[in-house]
Design an enzyme around this catalytic site. Structure first.
Site, PDB file in Angstrom:
ATOM      1  CB  SER A  19      -0.889   0.004   1.245  1.00  0.00           C
ATOM      2  OG  SER A  19      -1.452   1.289   1.434  1.00  0.00           O
TER       3      SER A  19
ATOM      4  CE1 TYR B 144      -3.820  -1.809   5.801  1.00  0.00           C
ATOM      5  CE2 TYR B 144      -3.100   0.324   4.964  1.00  0.00           C
ATOM      6  CZ  TYR B 144      -3.555  -0.955   4.738  1.00  0.00           C
ATOM      7  OH  TYR B 144      -3.754  -1.389   3.456  1.00  0.00           O
TER       8      TYR B 144
END
Lengths: 457, 251
Positions: free
Chosen positions: B144, B157
């Site tokens: 990501s 995250y």
């Protein structure tokens, strides 16, 4: 250390340089070593490999053994009176020409490159510009010795099931060790070539149909980037081995000399995208216009006539790191509409193909997976990085299969497995023979995995 | 086997209910993929994902797989590889967590880290070894942009993805020359069930766009893929932005 079998893990691709996989390269130098190589293949099997000119994945085996046969390259017996040769499978056609031409003999069939081995020529059942007269390579192979999965060496004669399964069988029946081949007599090492231009595809097909029987060798180069009325315009070259009396006095002194020319090697790293629509269109236009409208009896060297690309070692690098795919199909006589439609589609799509070759095939040979059958065959090279190419070729496959045609497996790298049985109706016989001859599936290749050759009928 | 365009015939999805993974599977089935293994925690969602892919004509199997149970990965994934070659493994599992809550509850934060990073280290290594034995195949790792530079709003995250991303890059280098290709995919904000209800970030994209980028990356044998591509430039700028400035950016 020369006598030792060498083994290493190497990344392997076909000539098109797509879909690499890593296998263990084994290079036997004796028949005994070849037997050991087959016995020691391991769980992921093995596949014989020659000079790596199959375009796709026919001679690579991910995670298993790739048995390089080029170490077995002896010419055993030449019968110069009768015109036959007994040689190892790793001998190249180039080597055969070097040795045989001075004796007045030529290989019976040669593809567009001399750098294929005899074993590869049998495994792909190659064809050449003389297919309409001479058929494919296996027609001229009298017998061969085949090393099968159980480690035994069998002599296989023409006319047997094992012969017909192996001719075009892509190395999946076993390793050809030696072959006895019938040769073609020639008076000189020069070709007498007639060149003509065809204005469009129909003109070309008419010329090929009307004139091919007068020539031993015939081939047409098509400009697939020409559009409109010029769609399918082509340069047609046909020829014969020149007789001695056709040679000028100077050439008669060494009429059987074999001197292929060699240009510089293509550099190892070239950017992708050199071959764009614009550059290829310019090249094609120049090529077409520089060809004579009609010329007869021009003397050309064997290498210039048969193997122009062999003059540039590693010419496959010009496609850059994406590599290229070669698409070759055949459709039968009476399916000219399919051919016209496909040529139209390729032209309309402006695929930058600068090697597009059309030829008329003669009678088919009995190889179960042999490619040639009577009709029309078109071969084209296309950069693999072209967007949407996969889906486009899938559509062409459908049309070819519907017309009862097939694509050439030795050049394939992307056929949908579902179409294989339609294109090769004797595949089930091939699978049955393999199930009996090689129940453990020792011989396997990336191509065999990709196209589900193992699947039982 | 993959074809000349890098398109796989068989696909193993780790994280079988991931929206991005399923969009990718749909796209690959429309091309060459005929066999799909969906690995994930047994659930009605996993079964219905499998059923949906079956309607597209693929032979789909579900495999019970839990990222949080690394001890089981060898056995579970090993079984898949004994059934036949896997041309592409798509490592797509991951959880976003709830940043505000996770900052207060370290155990919850650790679960995010264990799923996204530890689970991926284990599953990635198991898959890599199996692919290496095969001598071919691609491992596609869904990273990501959040891992490129940790942001205040989701650094738990983000840090797990940063670990995953570094792991995948190193794995790619380790596997160079073995025939196995590792591709790190770095999407920006993707509209999926994972991000439902969140405020959309600039340059938001869709699972379908990620799937398209994955297909192209497989064809080109890319090592890094950004979705959308312009994020490569944007993130490069952000990565080098001074800390004080970065802290105050409205991102």
């Amino acid at each position: 250390m020369l006598a030792e079998t060498t083994t290493e893990n190497v990344s392997v691709t076909g000539w098109g340089r797509t879909a690499p996989s890593v296998g263990r390269l084994v290079r036997p130098r004796t028949y005994a070593e070849a037997v050991t190589a087959v016995r020691d293949c391991g769980p992921r099997g093995g596949i014989p490999r020659g000079l790596g000119r199959a375009y796709g994945d026919a001679a690579q085996n991910a995670g298993g053994a790739v048995i390089d046969l080029t170490g077995l390259d002896r010419i055993h017996v030449i019968d110069a009176a009768d015109g036959s040769v007994l040689c190892d499978a790793g001998v190249s056609l180039h080597r055969l020409m070097e040795v045989l031409l001075p004796l007045g003999w030529f290989v019976p069939v040669t593809p567009g490159t001399r750098y294929v081995t005899v074993g590869g020529a049998i495994g792909a059942d190659i064809h050449g510009k003389n297919h309409h007269v001479s058929g494919s390579f296996a027609r001229h192979v009298l017998s061969f010795e085949l090393l099968t999965a159980d480690g035994t060496i069998r002599t296989v004669e023409q006319g047997t099931d094992l012969f017909d399964a192996t001719a075009g069988g892509l190395g999946l029946t076993g390793v050809v060790l030696t072959a006895r081949i019938r040769l073609q007599p020639v008076g000189t090492s020069l070709m007498s070539v007639d060149t003509e231009r065809a204005a469009d595809l129909d003109d070309l097909m008419a010329r090929l149909t009307a004139g091919d029987h007068r020539y031993r060798y015939s081939v047409a180069w098509i400009d697939l980037l020409a559009r409109g009325a010029a769609t399918g315009r082509a340069v047609l070259t046909r020829g014969e081995h020149a007789p001695l009396d056709a040679l000028p006095a100077r050439a008669r002194r060494a009429p059987l000399a074999f001197r292929p020319s060699r240009l510089p090697t293509a550099p190892a790293f070239l950017p992708s995208g050199l071959l764009t629509r614009t550059t290829v269109a310019l090249f094609n236009d120049l090529w077409y216009r520089s060809a004579p409208r009609a010329r007869t009896g021009e003397l050309q060297s064997l290498s210039a006539f048969f193997h122009p690309l062999d003059g540039v070692p590693h010419w496959n690098r010009v496609y850059g790191r994406d590599g290229f795919v070669q698409y070759q199909f055949v459709v039968g006589h009476g399916q000219e509409d399919t051919l016209r439609r496909i040529v139209g589609r390729v032209s309309a799509r402006r695929c930058p193909s600068f090697l597009a070759v059309l030829k008329r095939f003669g009678d088919a040979d009995p190889g179960w997976l042999s490619f040639p059958r009577p009709g029309w065959t078109l071969a084209l090279d296309i950069p693999a990085g072209l967007p949407g190419l996969g889906a486009f070729l899938d559509e062409l496959d459908e049309q070819v299969a519907t017309a009862g045609g097939r694509v050439y497996l030795a050049k394939d790298s992307r056929l949908r497995p579902e179409l294989l049985t339609a294109m090769y109706p004797r595949l089930d016989d091939f699978r049955a023979l393999r199930a009996e001859l090689d129940p453990r599936g020792v011989f396997v290749s990336d191509l065999a995995r990709r196209l589900n050759f193992q699947e039982s009928p | 086997m993959k074809d000349a365009f890098g398109l796989p015939q068989s696909l193993l999805v780790l994280g079988g209910t991931s929206g991005i993974a399923l969009a990718t599977a749909r796209r690959l089935i429309a091309r060459r993929t005929r066999t799909v293994w969906l690995a994930g925690r047994p659930s009605p969602a996993l079964e219905s994902a499998a059923a949906e892919l079956r309607t597209l004509g693929a032979d789909v199997h579900t495999v019970p797989f839990d990222a949080l149970d690394p001890e089981s990965h060898e056995t579970v994934l090993g079984k898949v590889f004994t059934e036949g070659d896997v041309d592409t493994v798509l490592l797509a599992f991951g959880v976003l967590g709830d940043q505000a809550n996770d900052e207060r509850d370290p155990a919850a934060a650790v679960r995010v880290a264990q799923t996204n990073y530890t689970g991926a280290v284990s599953a990635g290594l198991v898959a890599a070894r199996a692919l290496q034995t095969q001598g071919h195949g691609s491992l596609v790792v869904l990273s990501s942009v959040a891992g490129e530079r940790a942001r205040r709003s989701n650094f738990i995250y983000g840090s797990s993805k940063a670990g995953l991303d570094a792991f995948a890059q190193g794995l790619g280098d380790a596997l160079h020359g073995t025939g196995v290709h590792v591709m790190v995919v770095r999407p920006g904000f993707v509209r999926t069930k994972m991000t439902a209800g969140l405020a959309e970030a600039p340059l938001a994209t869709t699972p379908e766009a990620v799937a398209t980028a994955v297909e192209l990356g497989l064809r080109r044998r890319s090592e890094t893929v950004w979705v959308p591509g312009v994020l490569r430039v944007v993130m490069s700028a952000l990565r080098h932005a001074p800390r004080g400035l970065f802290r105050r950016l409205p991102i």
